[in-house]
Design a protein around this motif. Structure first.
Motif, short mmCIF file in Angstrom:
data_model
loop_
_atom_site.label_atom_id
_atom_site.label_comp_id
_atom_site.label_asym_id
_atom_site.label_seq_id
_atom_site.Cartn_x
_atom_site.Cartn_y
_atom_site.Cartn_z
N ASP A 254 -1.68 56.41 -121.97
CA ASP A 254 -2.98 56.54 -121.30
C ASP A 254 -3.55 57.93 -121.48
O ASP A 254 -4.14 58.51 -120.56
N GLY A 255 -3.31 58.54 -122.62
CA GLY A 255 -3.87 59.85 -122.91
C GLY A 255 -3.03 61.02 -122.43
O GLY A 255 -3.32 62.17 -122.76
N GLU A 256 -1.98 60.75 -121.64
CA GLU A 256 -1.13 61.83 -121.13
C GLU A 256 0.15 61.92 -121.96
O GLU A 256 0.73 60.89 -122.31
N VAL A 257 0.59 63.13 -122.23
CA VAL A 257 1.86 63.28 -122.95
C VAL A 257 3.02 62.91 -122.03
O VAL A 257 3.08 63.36 -120.89
N VAL A 258 3.90 62.03 -122.51
CA VAL A 258 5.06 61.62 -121.69
C VAL A 258 6.33 61.76 -122.52
O VAL A 258 6.30 61.82 -123.74
N HIS A 259 7.45 61.84 -121.79
CA HIS A 259 8.76 61.84 -122.46
C HIS A 259 9.57 60.68 -121.90
O HIS A 259 9.88 60.66 -120.72
N ILE A 260 9.83 59.71 -122.74
CA ILE A 260 10.53 58.51 -122.26
C ILE A 260 12.00 58.60 -122.65
O ILE A 260 12.35 58.59 -123.82
N HIS A 261 12.84 58.72 -121.63
CA HIS A 261 14.26 58.89 -121.92
C HIS A 261 15.14 57.75 -121.43
O HIS A 261 16.33 57.73 -121.70
N SER A 262 14.57 56.82 -120.64
CA SER A 262 15.40 55.72 -120.13
C SER A 262 14.53 54.49 -119.95
O SER A 262 13.32 54.59 -119.77
N PRO A 263 15.14 53.32 -120.00
CA PRO A 263 14.40 52.08 -119.80
C PRO A 263 13.68 52.08 -118.44
O PRO A 263 12.58 51.56 -118.30
N ARG A 264 14.35 52.66 -117.45
CA ARG A 264 13.76 52.70 -116.12
C ARG A 264 12.43 53.45 -116.13
O ARG A 264 11.44 53.02 -115.56
N GLN A 265 12.45 54.58 -116.84
CA GLN A 265 11.24 55.41 -116.96
C GLN A 265 10.13 54.62 -117.66
O GLN A 265 8.97 54.65 -117.23
N ALA A 266 10.52 53.94 -118.73
CA ALA A 266 9.53 53.13 -119.45
C ALA A 266 8.94 52.07 -118.52
O ALA A 266 7.73 51.83 -118.51
N GLY A 267 9.81 51.46 -117.73
CA GLY A 267 9.37 50.45 -116.77
C GLY A 267 8.39 51.04 -115.78
O GLY A 267 7.38 50.41 -115.44
N HIS A 268 8.66 52.25 -115.30
CA HIS A 268 7.76 52.89 -114.34
C HIS A 268 6.38 53.14 -114.93
O HIS A 268 5.37 53.02 -114.26
N LEU A 269 6.35 53.53 -116.21
CA LEU A 269 5.07 53.78 -116.87
C LEU A 269 4.28 52.48 -117.03
O LEU A 269 3.06 52.49 -117.06
N GLY A 270 5.00 51.36 -117.13
CA GLY A 270 4.34 50.08 -117.36
C GLY A 270 4.55 49.57 -118.77
O GLY A 270 3.69 48.91 -119.33
N ARG B 52 5.20 42.24 -113.61
CA ARG B 52 5.53 43.66 -113.41
C ARG B 52 4.33 44.54 -113.68
O ARG B 52 4.46 45.75 -113.79
N LYS B 53 3.18 43.92 -113.86
CA LYS B 53 1.92 44.64 -114.06
C LYS B 53 2.05 45.64 -115.20
O LYS B 53 1.63 46.79 -115.10
N ALA B 54 2.63 45.16 -116.30
CA ALA B 54 2.81 46.03 -117.45
C ALA B 54 1.45 46.37 -118.06
O ALA B 54 0.52 45.58 -118.03
N LYS B 55 1.35 47.60 -118.62
CA LYS B 55 0.13 47.98 -119.34
C LYS B 55 0.34 47.83 -120.83
O LYS B 55 -0.62 47.73 -121.59
N LEU C 180 -2.82 37.22 -122.64
CA LEU C 180 -2.22 38.43 -122.06
C LEU C 180 -3.07 39.64 -122.44
O LEU C 180 -3.41 40.47 -121.59
N ALA C 181 -3.47 39.72 -123.70
CA ALA C 181 -4.30 40.83 -124.14
C ALA C 181 -5.67 40.77 -123.47
O ALA C 181 -6.21 41.80 -123.04
N ASP C 182 -6.23 39.57 -123.36
CA ASP C 182 -7.55 39.43 -122.75
C ASP C 182 -7.56 39.92 -121.31
O ASP C 182 -8.59 40.29 -120.77
#
Ligand SMILES: Nc1ncnc2c1ncn2[C@@H]1O[C@H](COP(=O)(O)OP(=O)(O)OP(=O)(O)O)[C@@H](O)[C@H]1O
Ligand SMILES: [Mg+2]
Lengths: 408, 250
Positions: free
Chosen positions: B65-81, B160-163, B189-191
């Motif tokens: 979403d335009g912000e720099v992120v560092h994804i180090h774990s599945p949990r973190q990825a899940g939190h981002l969506g 899970r309201k994934a983005k 899903l995309a729509d």
């Protein structure tokens, strides 16, 4: 978009529900049905063959004889659901009871000694769980090792060939004494109210979310069946079953204890997150792990529960004998596994309920009891029990195939 | 064009001496389906594992979403969506649809599982995707077809309201009719605004449902094109390395 109708299986009238039930059976979700069938067939067969089988005395005996095995089978379900096994459950109980005796002997209060016995059981369960879940040794191997080792430990603790009396009236009365007549009825009423309350609570929750509920008649029918079966049982157990002068009547104290444990255990498996995760790990451990479930913790907890419930079974054994033996728990464990499987608990993991194990235990105890009354030699009993086990495992394997066959 | 949901630039990943991702750029937009194609061993799965947190990248910038992120774990990825639907789906066959959709995130009220609330939400998630093939949300997954299982796995990400939803070869094991259903599902899903990334070896499917196509070739992104502005022949060229973005055939 939300005009799409997706059902939940709760819709429709009584007839729809009955049709759906038969459909599930056809798809291989038979649950306890084969075991209940076996129970009825075996019961009917022995009633015809032996005049002693359907007597009040033998009826009560069946319950008392089944208590130990039921408890052990229920204990094993917790690990069998994971696709694991605990061959040491019987001797674990033996070791815990040996510890109980030694503490009593040393002058410890019996309640404290009993608590320590359960702690020993729990610790052994944690140990097994650690080896299985953290180190990755197959449970069959770990518990086979303990099965051998604990036989030795029992002998070391109690001495060769030892049988030692336990003079705690409270312990002995579990298997040997009965509730007063009114006690049985009160207990039955309590269980009926509890199970009705749970069902109505569920219905209320669904209604609050505007979800459909099954026709209430089905619930009434279920409660009526419980009331009739339970009522008949309590009535028969409250009759005088003595063949001597002193009258013996009442529900054996062990029954409410076992039923309560079964009830609570079932609530845990069906209605808590732990129970859900236990089934998930048994069904697909990798899926559970990816869903964020701490698989190792679930495994360890299951082994702890198994060992502690096995101690309950051991306690029943000690109560019945009024003594602790150095050889306790060797024979019963395989019957416990057999009871679970005969009842419809899948050794593949993920499928089965506690009540299945209880029904399976009754089938096995009935066979033993009935063949004994017909004065068959013990060998015949083993052959018949073994055959029933293989039959049950075959039904399990076949229904599993059928369930998978539904994929296209 | 608005901000991409996910934007990778200069992503590197190597296993010992083997460079698998050699400075990959990749974007996926909300409301769009982006195909990630490439030959076996091109690095598609490795790229995805970095996004799902299973196997972090060695270097490169990841913007969510335009912000720099560092994804180090599945949990973190899940939190981002970010949700990944793996090829083997990871469902428990002995549990029903609702139980699978809420696995690991069960709702608890009054100390016990709130089955009613979970059932309602699961039903709504399936309805929002206009799923018609599932009879009952209380069916055991063992009784579902491959396409229905894929449907359940995809609906779980909706719940899970994934983005960003990443699908690894969602139609690989499916027949014609079920492939059609799953592709429709992906479109819906995309729509609904989700950024969808599909890994696929089937260009027919890709051209049917995807808005963008990104082609990996030996660890490099050799083409990122609009589906409407390219042809299957071109994409085959990118995949096999006989063609590059400037149009020159090698
Ligand atoms: N853990 C690892 N250690 C060493 N090499 C690896 C590892 N994971 C992947 N690779 C290598 O990286 C390369 C890319 O693999 P990757 O799985 O990402 O390819 P892919 O595009 O998903 O292929 P496919 O279409 O076959 O799934 C391959 O050459 C593979 O051998
Ligand atoms: Mg791959």
């Amino acid at each position: 978009m939300s005009d799409v109708k997706i059902s939940s299986g709760h819709e429709g009238n009584v007839r729809d529900q009955v049709t759906a039930y038969f459909q599930r059976i056809k798809n291989g979700e038979m649950g306890a049905l084969p075991a209940v069938g076996a129970l009825v067939v075996v019961g009917a067969l022995f009633s015809i063959l032996s005049p002693f089988f359907l007597t009040k005395l033998n009826f009560a005996n069946l319950f008392v004889q089944a208590a130990e095995l039921t408890m052990l089978a229920v204990a094993l379900v917790f690990v069998i659901l994971l696709g694991e096994i605990d061959l040491s459950a019987g001797v674990t109980a033996g070791v815990a009871m040996a510890g109980f005796f030694l503490l009593l002997h040393g002058g410890t209060n019996w309640i404290v000694a009993l608590v320590v016995a359960f702690v020993i059981g729990g610790a052994i369960g944690a140990l097994i769980g650690f080896f299985v879940a953290r180190i990755g040794v197959p449970s069959f191997v770990v518990t086979l090792g303990l099965f051998l080792g604990f036989q030795g430990l029992q002998l070391v603790m109690l001495g060769e060939g030892g049988i030692f009396r336990i003079d705690v009236p409270e312990i002995k009365s579990i298997m040997n004494d009965n509730l007063p007549t009114w006690g049985g009825w009160v207990f039955l009423a309590l269980m009926l109210v509890l199970s009705a309350a749970v069902s109505f609570w569920d219905r209320a929750r669904r209604a609050r979310h505007d979800l459909s509920n099954r026709p209430i008649e089905l619930l009434y029918a279920k409660l009526a069946v419980f009331a009739i079966l339970g009522g008949t049982t309590v009535y028969l157990l409250n009759e005088n079953r003595s063949q001597g002068f002193a009258s013996i009547s009442g529900v054996p104290i062990v029954i409410p204890i076992a039923v309560l444990i079964l009830f609570i255990g079932t609530l845990v498996l069906d209605r808590t997150q732990f129970g859900r995760h236990l089934y998930a790990v048994g069904g697909n451990a990798e899926a559970a792990r990816r869903a964020g479930i701490k698989v190792a913790n679930i495994r360890i907890t299951a082994f702890i529960i198994c060992s502690m419930l096995a101690v309950v079974s051991g306690l029943f054994h000690v109560s019945r004998l009024g003594a602790v033996e150095a050889t306790a728990g060797r024979q019963i464990v395989l019957n416990g596994v057999a009871a679970a499987v005969v009842g419809g608990v899948s050794l593949f993991g993920g499928r089965g309920r506690l009540v299945h194990a209880a029904i399976g235990a009754f089938v096995i105890v009935m066979i033993e009891n009935g063949l004994g009354l017909l004065e068959f030699p013990a060998g015949v009993n083993l052959v018949v029990t073994g055959s029933v086990l293989i039959l049950a495992a075959t039904i399990d394997a076949l229904s599993r195939k059928r369930g998978n066959g539904a994929r296209s | 064009m608005d901000v991409p949901v996910i934007e990778l630039s200069g992503v590197l990943k190597s296993f010992g001496p083997v460079d698998v991702l050699k400075g990959v750029d990749f974007k996926a937009y909300g409301g769009k389906v982006t195909a990630l194609v490439g030959d076996n061993g091109a690095g598609k799965s490795t790229l995805i594992k970095g996004l799902s947190g299973v196997q972090p990248y060695d270097a490169g910038v990841v913007k969510f979403d335009g912000e720099v992120v560092h994804i180090h774990s599945p949990r973190q990825a899940g939190h981002l969506g970010i949700e990944v639907v793996y090829q083997d789906l990871a469902l428990c066959e002995n549990l029903d649809i609702v139980q699978n959709m809420f696995l690991g995130r069960e709702e608890i009220t009054e100390l016990t599982l709130d089955e009613a609330s979970m059932e309602l939400q699961a039903t709504k998630a399936l309805q929002s995707l206009s799923v018609r093939t599932v009879k009952s949300v209380r069916q055991k997954v063992s009784s579902l077809s491959g396409g229905q299982r894929q449907t359940v796995a995809i609906a779980r990400s909706v719940l899970r309201k994934a983005k960003l939803v990443i699908l690894d070869e969602p139609t690989a094991a499916l027949g014609v009719a079920q492939t059609e259903q799953v592709l429709n599902l992906v479109r819906r899903l995309a729509d609904s605004g989700v950024a969808v990334v599909i890994i696929s070896h089937n260009l027919g499917d890709v051209f049917k449902v995807c808005d963008y196509i990104s082609v990996l070739y030996l660890g490099k992104m050799v083409a990122s094109v609009k589906t409407s502005e390219t042809t299957q022949a071109d994409v085959v060229g990118y995949i096999t390395g006989t063609k590059s973005m400037d149009g020159a055939s090698a």
